[in-house]
Design an enzyme around this catalytic site. Structure first.
Site: not given
Length: 596
Positions: A280, A282, A284, A447
């Site tokens: 994805n 980013c 993770e 986040t």
């Protein structure tokens, strides 16, 4: 709610006539409990309880879409299918990406299937323009689909380290304004790392079926191919020189990152039925073709008892209880969500992959009087992640017993995966007896936006950026608004101590940490993360290149699945600034691609 929290809620997650965030929590809890066949009212109450106190922060797409009439997905991101090496195939993949982004999902793409620049296309007799040229088409699509509003599209592009256009890919973002909606990562293989360390020659190759005539070939696994295929050797380079070129680009421009792709596949719980070549946006969640991110994070600051005192401690029992409820909530997202493409729905329902993570870790250390990167902080972080991981796996086994296991589950093969073999015996025995509901359970996301919603807690496992700083945040008309923010733990300490200035014990910022402290924290948590970790290693501007290069060797040797660094530079945009110092944000958080 703090000003920033209220702004994030109002511009990104508030729906229709909701007056407070409590209304939003009720909407989300109700929508996700509705898929329960027994006791939906009871589960609604449990979901609401972990949401209302900000103990659990679901991913942004869940918050924005659950319980609404909007035609959107509840999944933050997807990895798209293989891009067929033809004009119809390329534009079919583009159309699928556009549909996915239009419904709210970010996308990851592997461009390795596209033939290198300058090669002759057999059927049309035309000369191929190469993967990087077609990335510009996705860039334009992303900017058009999400050209206004308080959200921007995020994309990840990957390329194999043995693709003939690897050097062009490495340099693709070195001009200001180029491919700003993409993160770039290179699929680095174990064979390449061995070639680097032995100063060997490294062949750059592409599947031989794309070429006329004869030539030297080697057998390679290749994206989009079911098994290893003969690949034509286009040319050779010195592995060490290519590696240094990659690292020099990262040193100067903070792009590209690297994915240790063989390790990702070796440690994949579904090693027996999928091959991963992308993540994805980013990083993770490494995902197969059409795989999806179902994300949420425990806000660890909510589990500190008696903060800033000698009696300060972590409530592990509450963490485990909340993690178990969060697993059920995220599992229900799969059944409650729409999907942009049928292939995405099939993959999500057959693997039931979720990504339960954390946020606020650095603030927890401050609340406990520990210093980020110290031995005690590393030990505590590992204990917290172990608690979450084991609670999540036990919850998933219980869900399998109650609701059925995920369809891709094959007991003997699943139990052979290295991650599963390292779990406690009672969990392994439970999986053997009852199966498990979700193929994967743990991921640590950046986040960036939901941590602001939670009162500007430190993001993910990242260190505190600064005591106070300015942050640009997108508003609904697509422009940026500046907020002056104070770190959550510092604000709590000042309220408790009635001190307007000064810093609590253990307070340290990202720019003050050694590179080794960043890597050590990621390495401490990796054994308890079955997906992956989004982590940016902040590097000071004056770090010599000779020292910078060692970061990636250290990351590889310590078992990380990938590595991303950020060293301030004039090309990468800024979203945070610390007064006149102008400290820049990690590149995954620039304004054009603000993940939520």
């Amino acid at each position: 709610m703090a000003d920033i929290s209220h702004h994030i809620w109002e511009t990104k997650y508030r729906y229709a006539h909701e007056r407070t965030i409590t209304d939003s929590w009720r909407r989300i809890a109700c929508a996700l409990a509705a898929v329960e066949s027994s006791d939906p009212i009871g589960w609604e109450a449990r979901f609401f309880r972990v949401l209302q106190d900000f103990k659990f922060l679901p991913g942004g797409r869940i918050q924005a879409g659950a319980g609404t009439t909007r035609n959107v997905t509840l999944f933050n991101c997807f990895v798209m299918g293989p891009i067929e090496d033809s004009i119809p195939g390329i534009f079919k993949a583009l159309q699928q990406g556009a549909v996915t982004m239009q419904q709210g999902g970010g996308i990851g793409l592997d461009f390795s299937t596209l033939r290198p620049r300058g090669t002759l296309a057999k059927s049309a007799g035309t000369v191929a323009s190469g993967p990087v040229s077609f990335m510009q088409v996705w860039e334009a699509m992303c900017g058009t689909i999400l050209s206004t509003g308080a959200r921007r599209g995020a994309m990840m592009a990957t390329l194999r380290c043995d693709h003939p256009d690897i050097e062009e890919f490495v340099a693709a973002k070195q001009q200001p304004g180029q491919l700003r909606r993409f993160n770039l990562s290179i699929q680095v293989t174990d064979a390449f790392m061995a070639a680097v360390r032995s100063h060997a020659e490294w062949p750059l190759v592409f599947p031989a079926a794309a070429f006329d005539g004869d030539g030297e070939t080697v057998l390679r696994e290749w994206p989009g191919q079911a098994r290893a295929v003969p690949c034509r050797v286009i040319r050779g380079v010195r592995a060490r020189q290519l590696w240094d070129r990659i690292l020099q680009a990262t040193y100067d421009y903070s792009e590209p990152g690297v994915l240790f792709i063989d390790r990702i596949n070796q440690l994949n719980n579904l090693w027996y039925c999928e091959r991963i070549t992308a993540t994805n946006p980013c990083g993770e969640i490494p995902l197969p073709a059409y795989g999806a991110c179902d994300l949420g994070s425990l806000n660890l600051t909510c589990f500190v008892r008696s903060p800033f005192t000698q009696e300060a401690r972590i409530d592990f029992e509450s963490i485990a209880e909340t993690a178990q409820i969060a697993v059920r909530l995220l599992d229900n997202v799969i059944d409650a969500s729409r999907f942009p493409l049928p292939e995405q729905a099939e993959n999500a329902h057959h693997s039931r992959r979720i990504g339960l993570g954390i946020t606020g870790l650095a603030d927890v250390f401050v609340m406990l009087g520990l210093t980020y990167g110290s031995d005690r902080s590393l030990s505590l972080a590992a204990d917290i992640m172990r608690c979450i991981c084991h609670a999540a796996y036990r919850a998933s086994v219980a869900l399998a017993k109650e609701k059925t296991r995920f369809p891709y589950f094959e007991p003997d093969k699943y139990l052979q995966s290295p991650f599963i073999r390292n779990l406690p015996q009672d969990i392994q025995q439970g999986i053997s007896a009852h199966g498990i509901r979700n193929s994967h359970l743990i991921a640590i996301a950046p986040t960036g936006t939901i941590s602001l919603l939670g009162g500007n807690v430190s993001s993910g496992l990242e260190p505190i950026f600064a005591a106070s700083y300015n942050r640009k945040v997108l508003v609904e008309n697509g422009t940026a608004k500046d907020f002056v923010l104070t770190d959550y733990a510092l604000r709590r300490w000042r309220e408790k101590s009635a001190q307007a200035k000064g810093l609590p014990g253990g307070f340290i910022t990202a720019s003050e940490l050694s590179v080794r402290a960043h890597i050590a924290m990621q390495a401490a948590l990796q054994p308890f993360v079955d997906n992956s970790i989004s982590k940016t290693i902040n590097v000071p501007p004056d770090c010599p290149f000779s020292e910078f290069k060692q970061i990636y060797d250290l990351a590889y040797d310590q078992g990380l699945k990938g590595c991303t660094t950020f060293r301030p530079n004039p090309t990468t945009g800024t979203v945070l600034s610390e007064g006149a110092a102008g400290v820049e944000a990690p590149h995954c958080c620039v304004l054009e691609r603000e993940a939520d």
